[in-house]
Design a protein around this motif. Structure first.
Motif, mmCIF file in Angstrom:
data_model
loop_
_atom_site.group_PDB
_atom_site.id
_atom_site.type_symbol
_atom_site.label_atom_id
_atom_site.label_comp_id
_atom_site.label_asym_id
_atom_site.label_seq_id
_atom_site.Cartn_x
_atom_site.Cartn_y
_atom_site.Cartn_z
ATOM 1 N N LEU A 165 14.643 -50.452 -3.863
ATOM 2 C CA LEU A 165 15.155 -49.021 -4.405
ATOM 3 C C LEU A 165 14.151 -48.412 -5.135
ATOM 4 O O LEU A 165 14.126 -47.682 -5.521
ATOM 5 N N LYS A 166 13.849 -49.421 -6.118
ATOM 6 C CA LYS A 166 12.514 -49.234 -6.710
ATOM 7 C C LYS A 166 12.553 -48.567 -8.399
ATOM 8 O O LYS A 166 11.705 -47.013 -8.809
ATOM 9 N N ILE A 167 13.615 -48.666 -8.795
ATOM 10 C CA ILE A 167 14.957 -48.263 -9.381
ATOM 11 C C ILE A 167 14.018 -48.837 -10.902
ATOM 12 O O ILE A 167 13.907 -50.391 -11.260
ATOM 13 N N ASP A 168 13.255 -48.363 -11.766
ATOM 14 C CA ASP A 168 13.084 -48.764 -13.072
ATOM 15 C C ASP A 168 13.959 -49.684 -13.851
ATOM 16 O O ASP A 168 15.263 -49.052 -13.662
ATOM 17 N N THR A 169 13.475 -51.080 -14.612
ATOM 18 C CA THR A 169 14.714 -51.235 -15.215
ATOM 19 C C THR A 169 15.426 -50.487 -16.864
ATOM 20 O O THR A 169 15.737 -51.261 -16.935
ATOM 21 N N LEU A 170 14.285 -50.026 -16.759
ATOM 22 C CA LEU A 170 14.756 -49.024 -18.200
ATOM 23 C C LEU A 170 15.552 -47.453 -17.984
ATOM 24 O O LEU A 170 15.389 -46.816 -18.949
ATOM 25 N N GLU A 171 15.534 -47.452 -16.814
ATOM 26 C CA GLU A 171 16.380 -46.249 -16.907
ATOM 27 C C GLU A 171 18.227 -46.912 -17.251
ATOM 28 O O GLU A 171 18.651 -47.227 -18.002
ATOM 29 N N ASN A 172 18.292 -45.212 -17.616
ATOM 30 C CA ASN A 172 19.543 -45.646 -18.863
ATOM 31 C C ASN A 172 20.693 -45.725 -17.442
ATOM 32 O O ASN A 172 20.737 -45.219 -16.629
ATOM 33 N N GLU A 173 22.052 -45.643 -17.846
ATOM 34 C CA GLU A 173 23.480 -45.705 -17.655
ATOM 35 C C GLU A 173 23.440 -44.448 -16.357
ATOM 36 O O GLU A 173 23.939 -44.412 -15.198
ATOM 37 N N ASP A 174 23.471 -43.084 -16.628
ATOM 38 C CA ASP A 174 23.722 -42.074 -16.540
ATOM 39 C C ASP A 174 23.516 -42.043 -15.371
ATOM 40 O O ASP A 174 23.695 -41.630 -14.095
ATOM 41 N N TYR A 175 21.661 -42.470 -15.324
ATOM 42 C CA TYR A 175 20.722 -41.988 -14.267
ATOM 43 C C TYR A 175 21.277 -43.069 -12.528
ATOM 44 O O TYR A 175 21.348 -42.628 -12.022
ATOM 45 N N ILE A 176 21.460 -44.394 -12.988
ATOM 46 C CA ILE A 176 21.702 -45.520 -12.231
ATOM 47 C C ILE A 176 22.929 -44.769 -11.547
ATOM 48 O O ILE A 176 22.850 -44.676 -10.064
ATOM 49 N N CYS A 177 23.975 -44.615 -12.107
ATOM 50 C CA CYS A 177 25.329 -44.568 -11.807
ATOM 51 C C CYS A 177 25.105 -43.373 -10.706
ATOM 52 O O CYS A 177 25.529 -42.885 -10.262
ATOM 53 N N GLY A 178 24.357 -42.237 -11.335
ATOM 54 C CA GLY A 178 23.890 -40.702 -10.489
ATOM 55 C C GLY A 178 23.586 -40.913 -9.524
ATOM 56 O O GLY A 178 23.461 -40.406 -8.060
ATOM 57 N N TYR A 179 22.386 -42.082 -9.300
ATOM 58 C CA TYR A 179 21.285 -42.249 -8.561
ATOM 59 C C TYR A 179 22.381 -42.998 -6.752
ATOM 60 O O TYR A 179 22.400 -42.891 -5.622
ATOM 61 N N ILE A 180 23.368 -43.741 -7.917
ATOM 62 C CA ILE A 180 23.966 -44.829 -6.536
ATOM 63 C C ILE A 180 24.783 -43.374 -5.932
ATOM 64 O O ILE A 180 25.197 -44.070 -4.792
ATOM 65 N N MET A 181 25.402 -43.233 -6.630
ATOM 66 C CA MET A 181 26.667 -41.737 -5.709
ATOM 67 C C MET A 181 25.536 -40.888 -4.997
ATOM 68 O O MET A 181 26.362 -40.324 -4.076
ATOM 69 N N GLY A 182 24.590 -40.352 -5.460
ATOM 70 C CA GLY A 182 24.366 -39.688 -4.588
ATOM 71 C C GLY A 182 23.381 -40.407 -3.548
ATOM 72 O O GLY A 182 22.433 -39.575 -2.771
ATOM 73 N N SER A 183 23.325 -41.247 -3.160
ATOM 74 C CA SER A 183 21.868 -42.002 -2.038
ATOM 75 C C SER A 183 22.566 -42.288 -0.685
ATOM 76 O O SER A 183 23.795 -42.026 -0.721
ATOM 77 N N ASN A 184 22.390 -42.262 -0.425
ATOM 78 C CA ASN A 184 22.008 -42.402 1.606
ATOM 79 C C ASN A 184 22.277 -44.036 2.748
ATOM 80 O O ASN A 184 21.885 -43.671 3.547
ATOM 81 N N ASP A 185 21.463 -44.617 0.962
ATOM 82 C CA ASP A 185 21.099 -45.961 1.650
ATOM 83 C C ASP A 185 22.521 -46.947 1.941
ATOM 84 O O ASP A 185 23.433 -46.675 1.834
ATOM 85 N N GLU A 186 22.770 -47.020 3.098
ATOM 86 C CA GLU A 186 23.624 -47.095 3.782
ATOM 87 C C GLU A 186 23.929 -48.805 2.951
ATOM 88 O O GLU A 186 24.896 -48.900 3.166
ATOM 89 N N LYS A 187 22.877 -49.978 3.117
ATOM 90 C CA LYS A 187 22.862 -51.325 2.500
ATOM 91 C C LYS A 187 24.033 -51.331 1.306
ATOM 92 O O LYS A 187 24.384 -51.626 0.588
#
Length: 233
Positions: A88-110
């Motif tokens: 999913l090409k998430i930058d390793t320097l992204e902060n926790e809130d961004y990553i959590c929000g990305y996961i919660m809003g993702s439609n990726d089945e896996k």
């Protein structure tokens, strides 16, 4: 005042018992409690299992993918962080809130499948300490050890029925939402700095067993973000 001090002492004892890394084969309990801690500090009185699981992943993302810390062979957090980084090409320097929000809003089945699976057992296992006596008594009566799946079901029953136990949280019947106990919210808010220190100490102790040649673990857990008041590790 003495009674209040005793209550806090009991909570401290229970917290140390819940987060005892010497009994862990994964980081899940520590990371799950950290997820709860973050939600409480944000003023939330309840959270979905998925949100807390997403918080676990977001907290593990930087130390695993940017600092290459090993969380252990049985720990599946690294599978999810690997997928976030490489698929999913998430930058390793992204902060926790961004990553959590990305996961919660993702439609990726896996991704959703892995995150949901992560939160299948740990909600019950973290609060097992509150019900140890009941579990031991049940095993004594049936003259055998109960399998984990049965213990989880029994903990769910006790969690619903035993209102006199000052448990960390209540799990709803669907097993997809937890509600934090008011007394524990109060305790965490009043002791947030010392509790964060305890979480970090327990996590470092666990990671030292998986990264025996790394003497800089405490500096690899997260970054202080100037724009984030609820700092990461």
């Amino acid at each position: 005042m003495k009674e209040y001090d005793n209550i806090n002492t009991n909570k401290k004892i229970l917290l140390n018992k819940m987060l005892d890394p010497s009994k862990f084969t994964t980081s899940y309990k520590i990371m799950w409690f950290y997820a709860i801690y973050k939600e409480m500090l944000s003023g939330h009185k309840k959270a979905s299992i998925k949100k807390l699981s997403a918080n676990m992943v977001s907290a593990a993302y930087y130390p695993i993918e940017h600092e290459n810390l090993d969380f252990g062979k049985l720990d599946k957090l690294s599978d999810i962080t690997f997928y976030l980084k490489n698929n999913l090409k998430i930058d390793t320097l992204e902060n926790e809130d961004y990553i959590c929000g990305y996961i919660m809003g993702s439609n990726d089945e896996k991704l959703n499948e892995m995150v949901i699976k992560l939160g299948k057992y740990v909600p019950y296992r973290l609060i097992r300490s509150f019900y140890d006596d009941f579990i031991k008594d049940k095993e004594y009566k049936i003259c055998k050890k109960m399998p984990d799946a049965y213990i989880n079901k029994y903990i769910q029953e006790l969690n619903e029925e035993k209102d006199d136990i000052d448990v960390l949280y209540k799990i709803n019947k669907n097993g997809d939402m937890i509600e934090f106990c008011e007394s524990w919210i109060k305790y965490v808010m009043e002791n947030k700095n010392s509790i964060l220190y305890l979480i970090k100490h327990k996590l470092i102790s666990y990671l030292e067993t998986k990264n025996p040649n790394d003497n800089k673990i405490e500096f690899k857990l997260g970054r202080k973000l100037a724009t984030d008041k609820n700092l990461s590790f």
